[in-house]
Design an enzyme around this catalytic site. Structure first.
Site, short mmCIF file in Angstrom:
data_model
loop_
_atom_site.label_atom_id
_atom_site.label_comp_id
_atom_site.label_asym_id
_atom_site.label_seq_id
_atom_site.Cartn_x
_atom_site.Cartn_y
_atom_site.Cartn_z
N GLU A 224 0.04 4.86 -2.50
CA GLU A 224 -0.98 4.91 -1.45
C GLU A 224 -2.21 4.20 -2.01
OE1 GLU A 224 -0.46 5.82 1.49
OE2 GLU A 224 1.48 6.78 1.22
N CYS A 258 -9.95 6.40 1.16
CA CYS A 258 -9.08 5.22 1.25
C CYS A 258 -8.96 4.72 2.68
CB CYS A 258 -7.71 5.52 0.66
SG CYS A 258 -6.83 6.87 1.48
#
Length: 479
Positions: A224, A258
């Site tokens: 990720e 993120c």
């Protein structure tokens, strides 16, 4: 001891010993029953419920200033939701999936199914920005799938990592879950272990090193990685509502997310209105920054300097920098106010790199295809956000861009839906977890086929010497 000390002589041996212990325990336990999986998930829930305030305090110490409410909501509550969601659906997820067969194999007694088995021992390399959620969220999927886990938390949040190691040791046996604390050296040794699966959340640069290390042992990876998630604001959008939601998403955790909106592309006829609305909303939510219990500091001096450098570079290249309330950054406390950067050059540092802070570039576009082209010239983002009221325009954007996930008329919210997978594409990540996709990511889908007693090879004429019967079957299939 569950917590493995900082990198010292013999730490690699200790890591390997922990992995061997967990793998031996895993193999001895097979098959991993639903009751045992649920028990581990419930212990994870109890860990969070009984230690939520201590964990929030640890995160506050690591950041220097972090909203208690943000920590409770994003790190504690959403981790709890992950585990509860898995418990309630685990029985359904675990059922073998029956598959169809070519006629007439099932009539003759054949059977085909996919059984979902745990992979074994899963390594979790977690980041600093949401140090509990991005550790225990993946862990919930790992445990739901029946695996054991070794965790390497970030060295940038030492208080949280140390407390997490202590709590994991209290609620889990070392053969079930182990935490390995330490710096870069420990992380390097950890990523080189021959796990059955490895999960990494963080930046793309480190992600490449993790993937190379995993490749030496052919370890499957889930990465990720984040990236630059764009927001597209159409002139048809409700500008006030769009501005409010963009600012809320951007300034959550001071932009250290993120999936935070990384830059905004706005139709030029709405650009001035949006810029003013963004600044107005920021002033409402955060009338002050230093000492504000609802705002979060930048994690360390290096990241603070990096973000200041982005602003200086943009200004030097002719971009207009608007600081919220005209407030300057405070280096001592690492408090960085919200700043808008209008129309920075495409090759500026703020447009080349993931921002990961409370800075927001805003760029005007002429038509939607211009915005699509701008997005598609860059790496595929982890998130994509659209504000507008034109269904045809929305559909065109969805069909002409590729992103890990999309939220329409808001930002970030798709990651909060347990039924939706979380994952990137290429530079923004590999693989996905959350909910059922997490269960599948950390499970081995084993194909099982039972052949009927009937002689299928004879039925097809597939026994040497081959002849006309097999020729007829082949000709039929070729048609």
């Amino acid at each position: 001891m569950t917590a493995i000390a900082s990198m010292e002589p013999g730490i690699a041996d200790e890591l390997h010993q922990t992995l061997a212990l967990q793998r031996q325990a895993f193999l001895a336990e097979l098959p991993v029953g639903l009751a045992q999986r649920v028990d581990r998930l419930q212990r994870l829930i109890h860990l969070l419920q009984e230690n939520s305030e201590a964990l929030c305090d640890a995160m506050h110490r690591d950041f220097g200033q972090r909203s208690r409410h943000v920590s409770l909501l994003t790190d504690i509550v959403y981790s709890l939701r992950n585990a509860r969601y898995a418990i309630h659906r685990l029985k359904r997820w675990s059922k073998p999936s029956r598959r169809s067969l070519d006629f007439p194999l099932r009539l003759l007694g054949g059977d085909a199914r996919v059984e979902y088995q745990p992979k074994g021992v899963v390594g979790i390399l977690s980041p600093w920005n949401f140090p509990i959620y991005l550790t225990l969220g993946p862990l919930a999927g790992v445990l739901a799938a029946g695996n054991r886990a070794m965790i390497k938390p970030s060295e940038l949040t030492p208080a949280t990592s140390a407390l997490l190691a202590e709590l994991i040791e209290r609620y889990f046996d070392r053969s079930e879950v182990a935490v390995c604390v330490g710096g870069i050296e420990v992380g390097g040794a950890f990523s080189a272990l021959p796990f059955d699966h490895l999960v990494f959340t963080g930046g793309g640069g480190v992600g490449r090193h993790v993937m190379r290390a995993a490749a030496d042992n052919l370890v499957p990876v889930t990465l990720e990685l984040g990236g630059k998630s764009p927001v597209v604001v159409s002139a048809s959008a409700d500008i006030e509502r769009a501005a409010e939601r963009i600012v809320l998403g951007k300034l959550l955790n001071a932009g250290q997310i993120c999936l935070a909106p990384d830059y905004v592309l706005v139709e030029r006829s709405a650009e001035e209105r949006l810029v003013q609305a963004l600044m107005d909303k920021a002033a409402v939510f955060f009338p002050r920054y230093a000492g504000n219990p609802d705002y979060t500091a930048i994690i360390d001096a290096r990241h603070f300097a990096r973000l200041q450098g982005y602003l200086a570079d943009a200004a030097e290249r002719g971009a207009e920098v608007l600081r919220a309330g005209g407030v300057e950054a405070d280096e001592a406390s690492r408090i960085l106010p919200f700043s808008l950067v209008r129309n920075p050059p495409e090759d500026s540092a703020i447009m080349r790199n993931e921002i990961f802070g409370p800075l927001l570039p805003v760029l005007g576009y002429g038509c939607l295809d211009d915005a699509i082209g701008f997005i598609n010239r860059r790496d595929r983002p982890l998130g994509l956000y659209y504000f507008g009221e034109q269904p045809a325009e929305e559909r065109h954007l969805l069909e002409r861009t590729i992103a890990g996930g999309v939220t329409l008329n808001d930002v970030v919210f798709h990651v909060m839906q347990e039924e939706l997978p979380l994952g990137g594409v290429g530079a923004s990540g590999i693989g996905r977890y959350h909910g059922r996709e997490g269960f599948l990511e950390f499970s081995h889908a084993k194909a099982v086929y039972r052949q009927p007693k009937f002689d299928i090879a004879a039925l097809l004429g597939a026994k040497p010497p081959y002849g006309a019967k097999l020729e007829r079957y082949i000709r039929k299939e070729l048609k």
